[in-house]
Write a protein that holds these residues in place. Structure first.
Motif, PDB file in Angstrom:
ATOM      1  N   UNK A 358      33.934  85.083  32.143  1.00 37.06           N
ATOM      2  CA  UNK A 358      34.710  85.231  33.346  1.00 37.06           C
ATOM      3  C   UNK A 358      35.851  84.262  33.064  1.00 37.06           C
ATOM      4  N   UNK A 359      37.120  84.787  33.473  1.00 37.98           N
ATOM      5  CA  UNK A 359      38.201  83.990  33.540  1.00 37.98           C
ATOM      6  C   UNK A 359      38.738  83.846  35.101  1.00 37.98           C
ATOM      7  N   UNK A 360      38.620  82.272  35.298  1.00 34.44           N
ATOM      8  CA  UNK A 360      38.771  82.201  36.795  1.00 34.44           C
ATOM      9  C   UNK A 360      40.287  82.195  37.124  1.00 34.44           C
ATOM     10  N   UNK A 375      36.370  72.020  20.922  1.00 37.16           N
ATOM     11  CA  UNK A 375      34.736  71.682  21.400  1.00 37.16           C
ATOM     12  C   UNK A 375      34.576  72.905  22.630  1.00 37.16           C
ATOM     13  N   UNK A 376      35.472  72.997  23.427  1.00 37.31           N
ATOM     14  CA  UNK A 376      35.361  74.006  24.465  1.00 37.31           C
ATOM     15  C   UNK A 376      34.995  75.390  23.966  1.00 37.31           C
ATOM     16  N   UNK A 377      35.735  75.747  22.571  1.00 33.86           N
ATOM     17  CA  UNK A 377      35.837  77.118  22.151  1.00 33.86           C
ATOM     18  C   UNK A 377      34.500  77.265  21.086  1.00 33.86           C
ATOM     19  N   UNK A 414      40.257  82.972  26.028  1.00 27.28           N
ATOM     20  CA  UNK A 414      39.457  82.932  24.799  1.00 27.28           C
ATOM     21  C   UNK A 414      38.008  82.518  24.849  1.00 27.28           C
ATOM     22  N   UNK A 415      37.700  81.662  25.739  1.00 26.17           N
ATOM     23  CA  UNK A 415      36.486  81.322  26.055  1.00 26.17           C
ATOM     24  C   UNK A 415      35.618  82.518  26.652  1.00 26.17           C
ATOM     25  N   UNK A 416      36.135  83.155  27.681  1.00 28.82           N
ATOM     26  CA  UNK A 416      35.666  84.377  28.351  1.00 28.82           C
ATOM     27  C   UNK A 416      35.312  85.459  27.473  1.00 28.82           C
ATOM     28  N   UNK A 421      31.535  89.633  25.644  1.00 26.23           N
ATOM     29  CA  UNK A 421      30.352  89.805  26.426  1.00 26.23           C
ATOM     30  C   UNK A 421      30.378  91.463  27.101  1.00 26.23           C
ATOM     31  N   UNK A 422      29.191  91.750  27.438  1.00 22.79           N
ATOM     32  CA  UNK A 422      29.090  93.018  28.000  1.00 22.79           C
ATOM     33  C   UNK A 422      29.926  93.300  29.311  1.00 22.79           C
ATOM     34  N   UNK A 423      29.956  92.199  29.947  1.00 24.41           N
ATOM     35  CA  UNK A 423      30.705  92.181  31.262  1.00 24.41           C
ATOM     36  C   UNK A 423      31.971  91.239  31.222  1.00 24.41           C
ATOM     37  N   UNK A 424      33.085  91.657  31.501  1.00 21.15           N
ATOM     38  CA  UNK A 424      34.312  90.771  31.364  1.00 21.15           C
ATOM     39  C   UNK A 424      35.149  90.759  32.663  1.00 21.15           C
TER      40      UNK A 424
END
Length: 729
Positions: A358-360, A375-377, A414-416, A421-424
Motif C-alpha cells: 500500500x502507498x498511502x 532500515x525502512x526498505x 518502493x516499500x509498497x 505483492x499480489x495486491x498493490x
C-alpha cells in the motif's frame, strides 16, 4: 463505555461513605470474622465491618492521587513543551531522575514529609521526567508540521503557538499519560500506607486496611481482598478511560445505513482477483461517506479510481482494505480476494501483511521518523528505489525529515513494491513528482500489467497517468471535464518581491546558491525542477521558515528579516506560504473554520464574529461548501485539506503568495477552480511564486523557471514576454 464505568467507580469511591451499613470505625463483632450475617465481607483486625471500611476508604486516596497526578502532569507537560520547542530544557536532569530507583525516592520523601506530600513529591520526581520525555518528543515532531509553521508565518508568539497549536494536537496523549500518573500515585499512596507512612488508625483507608489485615488473611481473606479489589477497580477504570481518550468510531444508530450485503453461504464466489461489493461507509453521526460502492480488479488488471476531491476514493480504498480511520465506520460491503471473503479485523490484517502493498495518500506520515531509508526498505527495497530513480547509496542513511515530498513518496512506493505483492494499492502515486519520476512510476506499474498473479488498484487525479497505465478507470462521484487553457500574457505591476544573491545551506550542503529573482505584482512565476532540487526550500526561505545564510529578500526598499520570528506584522501579512503537504497542513484538533479565522484575527485585527462571517466566502473561493468550516481535518480529503490551507493563506490578504504544489492533491476540475481564483487575485495585484510539477499550473504562469544545482534558469522562453527574466549571476 469506559467513561461510564469510570463515572460509576468514582461515584462509589466519592460517595461510598454515605452508603456504609455500619460505622467504619466501630467494632461490630469478633476480629477477622468470615463473611456472613450483617458483615457481608466479614470483620477486620479490630472487629470492624470490612465492607463499610472499603466503601469509606477511597475518598482520601482519590484526592491525594488526583493532586499528585495533576502536579506531575503539569510539571512534565510544561517541561516537555519547553524542551521540545527549544531543543533544551534539562534532558540530563530527566535522565538522572529516571535513573534513581523510584522506591528509594519515595521512601526518602516518606521519612521527611507528611504522607500525602510524600506521594505528591514521589509522583512528580518519578513521573514528570517520563511525561517530559513523551511531550518533548511529540512537540519536536509537531513543530515541523505545516499548521505550526503557518502559525509562525502569521506572527503568533511562542506561547500562543504552544497553547493553541501544539498542546491541542497532543492533548489525547497527555490525557493518557496523566491517567498513568494517577495510577502510579494511587499505588504509591497505598504502598506507603502499607509501610506505615500513610493514614493513621482508625481512619478507613485501603492501604491501611492492607497493613492491618495481612496478619489475619487466612482467617478472613476478604479483609485483604476487599481493599485490593477496590484499588484494582479504580486503577483499571482510570487507565482504560485514559487509553480511550482518543476519539473512537461510534456505531451509527440502527436504520441509518443500509443493511450489510448477504454473502454466499459457502463463503466462496467464482470471481477471482480483488473485489468489493456494496461497500458503504458512514461517519460517527451516521452521515454517508460512501454508498454502495462495488469494484472488481481481475487478475493481471490495473484499475484506476478517479473523481473529484472528497468524492470518496480514499475512503473506498481504506474500506476495501479494512483500514478506515477517524470516525469512519464500514456498515456494509464485502471484500474478496481470489473469491474468498476477507474478514474484518485480524483476518484482514493478516491478509494485508501477506498479500498487499500500500502507498498511502500522505506517504511522508507513514515513514517512521526515527528510521533511515535503508532500515525502512531493507536491501530488496533499496533495489526497488533504484528503479524509481533514487540512488540507494545516497539515500540509505537519510532520515524522512531530510526528504522532499516527491522523494518521500518514492521511498514509500518502493516499500509498497518490495516483495512484488499480489495486491498493490496506490493512492496518488504521482502527486508532487516531476515528469521523469512519473515515467519511472508508470514503468513499474506497467510491469505488473498482464501478470495473472497480481492486481493493481490506483487512485489518482492525474487522468493522463491513468490513461497511460490503467486497463479501466472507475468514476467515484461526478467528474467534470475541464480543459485548462494557457492565459494570454498580461502586463505586470511593480516588483512585489525581490531576491538578491540568496544562499541556503542545509546539512552541510548548499541547496540554493547566490539565487536572484524578481516577482512583480500580478505576476505568476512557476519554479520547476526535480524532487529534492530545492524548490520547497526556496519558498520556505522566502517565508522566513528556513533562514538564509546570505543574501536579501526585499519588498520595495524594505529588507525582510531572514527569520520569520524577526518580521513585523506588515511583513508577515505580505508574504504567505501554502505548504506542500496537505496531511499536516491543518491542526487535527481544530476545525477548518478555526484554522481560517486565526489569520483574520492575528493579522487583520478582526473580531471573533467578523472573522467567522468571512469564513464562508473564503471557503467558497476555493470551491468548498460553507459547512466545511465545522469539519476537522480527519473528515476531509487530501484535496479538501489543501484548499482549506489555501483559504487560510489567502485570509491574510497577502501581496505575495508562495505556493508549494498547490494542485498536487486536486482533481483537474478542482485544480482549475483554484487556479481561476488565483487568476482573479492576481488581477488585483497578487504576486504568486509557485513550485510545481503540474503542466497545467506552468501553463498559467507568466514565466517558468527551472531550479537545478541551486540556481534558477529560464525554462520556457515563450512564457517570458511580459515579465522580467531572472537575473542569474
Amino acid at each position: 463505555m469506559t467513561r461510564a464505568a469510570l463515572l460509576c467507580v468514582l461515584l462509589v469511591v466519592v460517595g461510598g461513605a454515605l452508603w456504609t451499613p455500619h460505622d467504619p470505625t466501630a467494632a461490630i463483632g469478633p476480629a477477622w470474622s468470615p463473611p456472613g450475617g450483617d458483615a457481608l465481607l466479614g470483620t477486620d483486625a479490630l472487629g470492624r465491618d470490612v465492607l463499610s471500611r472499603v466503601l469509606a476508604g477511597g475518598a482520601d486516596l482519590l484526592l491525594i492521587a488526583l493532586l499528585a497526578a495533576a502536579c506531575a502532569s503539569a510539571v512534565g507537560l510544561a517541561w516537555g513543551l519547553v524542551a521540545g520547542w527549544t531543543g533544551r530544557g534539562g534532558a540530563l536532569l530527566a535522565d538522572v531522575l529516571m535513573a534513581v530507583p523510584f522506591l528509594v525516592l519515595a521512601l526518602l520523601f516518606a521519612v521527611t514529609l507528611p504522607g500525602w506530600a510524600a506521594v505528591v513529591a514521589g509522583t512528580v520526581c518519578g513521573g514528570a521526567p517520563l511525561t517530559a520525555r513523551l511531550v518533548g518528543d511529540l512537540t519536536r515532531r509537531t513543530r515541523a508540521t505545516g499548521y505550526v509553521e503557518a502559525a509562525l508565518g502569521r506572527g503568533e508568539r511562542t506561547a500562543s503557538v504552544l497553547c493553541r497549536e501544539v498542546l491541542p494536537s497532543i492533548a489525547r496523549y497527555a490525557v493518557a499519560d496523566a491517567a498513568l500518573r494517577f495510577v502510579v500515585a494511587l499505588q504509591l499512596a497505598s504502598a506507603l500506607a502499607v509501610l506505615g507512612f500513610g493514614a493513621r488508625p482508625p481512619a478507613p483507608d485501603w492501604g491501611l486496611m492492607l497493613r492491618e489485615n495481612l496478619p489475619g488473611a487466612a482467617l478472613n481473606p476478604a479483609g485483604v481482598l476487599g481493599p485490593a479489589a477496590a484499588l484494582t477497580a479504580l486503577s483499571l477504570a482510570v487507565a482504560l478511560a485514559g487509553h480511550g481518550a482518543a476519539p473512537r468510531p461510534r456505531t451509527p444508530r440502527p436504520g441509518t445505513p443500509r443493511p450489510a450485503a448477504s454473502e454466499d453461504p459457502t463463503g466462496v464466489t467464482t470471481a477471482r482477483g480483488l473485489s468489493v461489493d456494496g461497500l458503504s461507509v458512514v461517519d460517527g453521526r451516521g452521515r454517508v461517506l460512501l454508498d454502495d460502492f462495488s469494484a472488481l480488479v481481475a487478475p493481471g488488471e490495473v484499475v484506476g479510481l478517479a473523481g473529484p476531491s472528497g468524492a470518496g476514493k480514499t475512503t473506498a480504498v481504506r474500506g476495501l482494505l479494512d483500514t478506515l480511520d477517524g470516525d469512519a465506520v464500514k456498515v456494509a460491503g464485502t471484500t474478496r480476494w481470489q473469491g474468498s471473503p476477507v474478514r474484518p479485523g485480524r483476518a484482514a490484517h493478516r491478509w494485508r501483511r501477506e498479500h498487499v502493498g500500500v502507498l498511502d495518500q500522505d506517504p511522508a506520515g507513514t515513514l517512521d521518523p526515527r528510521h533511515t531509508v535503508g532500515r525502512a526498505l531493507g536491501p530488496a527495497g533499496l533495489a526497488v528505489l533504484a528503479e524509481l530513480g533514487l540512488d540507494p547509496a545516497g539515500f540509505r542513511d537519510r532520515l524522512p525529515r531530510t526528504l522532499s515530498g516527491g522523494q518521500a513518496r518514492r521511498v514509500a512506493l518502493a516499500r509498497a513494491l518490495t516483495g512484488a505483492p499480489a495486491v498493490l494499492v496506490l493512492d496518488e502515486p504521482t502527486a508532487g513528482l516531476h515528469p521523469e519520476a512519473v515515467d519511472l512510476v508508470a514503468r513499474v506499474v506497467l510491469a505488473r500489467r498482464g501478470d495473472p498473479s497480481r492486481v493493481t488498484l490506483l487512485v489518482s487525479h492525474d487522468e493522463v497517468f491513468l490513461a497511460r497505465v490503467a486497463d479501466r478507470v472507475l468514476a467515484v462521484g461526478v467528474v467534470a471535464a475541464t480543459h485548462v487553457e494557457a492565459l494570454e500574457p498580461r502586463p505586470s505591476g511593480p516588483t512585489a518581491l525581490a531576491v538578491d544573491r540568496l544562499t541556503v545551506r542545509r546539512g552541510g550542503r548548499t541547496v540554493l546558491r547566490d539565487l536572484t529573482l524578481d516577482v512583480a505584482a500580478g505576476e505568476v512565476v512557476a519554479v520547476v525542477g526535480e524532487s529534492g532540487s530545492g524548490k520547497s526550500t526556496l519558498l520556505r526561505a522566502l517565508a522566513g521558515l528556513v533562514p538564509a545564510d546570505t543574501g536579501e529578500v526585499r519588498r520595495g526598499r524594505v529588507v525582510l528579516p531572514r527569520a520569520v520570528a524577526d518580521r513585523d506584522r506588515a511583513a508577515l501579512r505580505a508574504v504567505q506560504l501554502l505548504a506542500q503537504d496537505p496531511a499536516d497542513a491543518l491542526n487535527p484538533a481544530h476545525t477548518a473554520g478555526t484554522a481560517i479565522t486565526r489569520p483574520l484575527r492575528v493579522l487583520g485585527d478582526a473580531t471573533r464574529e467578523a472573522a467567522r462571517s468571512r469564513v464562508p466566502d473564503l471557503l467558497a473561493g476555493v470551491g468548498l461548501a460553507a459547512d466545511t468550516a465545522h469539519r476537522r481535518p480527519g473528515r476531509l480529503s487530501g484535496g479538501q485539506r489543501q484548499r482549506v490551507a489555501l483559504a487560510r493563506a489567502l485570509a491574510a490578504e497577502p501581496a505575495v503568495l508562495l505556493a508549494d504544489e498547490p494542485t498536487a492533491a486536486l482533481d483537474r476540475a478542482t485544480a482549475a477552480t483554484v487556479l481561476d481564483l488565483l487568476d482573479d487575485l492576481r488581477d488585483r495585484g497578487l504576486a504568486v511564486l509557485v513550485a510545481t510539477h503540474d503542466p497545467a499550473v506552468a501553463a498559467r504562469a507568466d514565466r517558468v523557471l527551472r531550479l537545478s544545482a541551486g540556481r534558477l534558469t529560464t525554462d520556457h522562453p515563450a512564457h517570458h514576454a511580459n515579465g522580467a527574466s531572472p537575473r542569474v549571476p
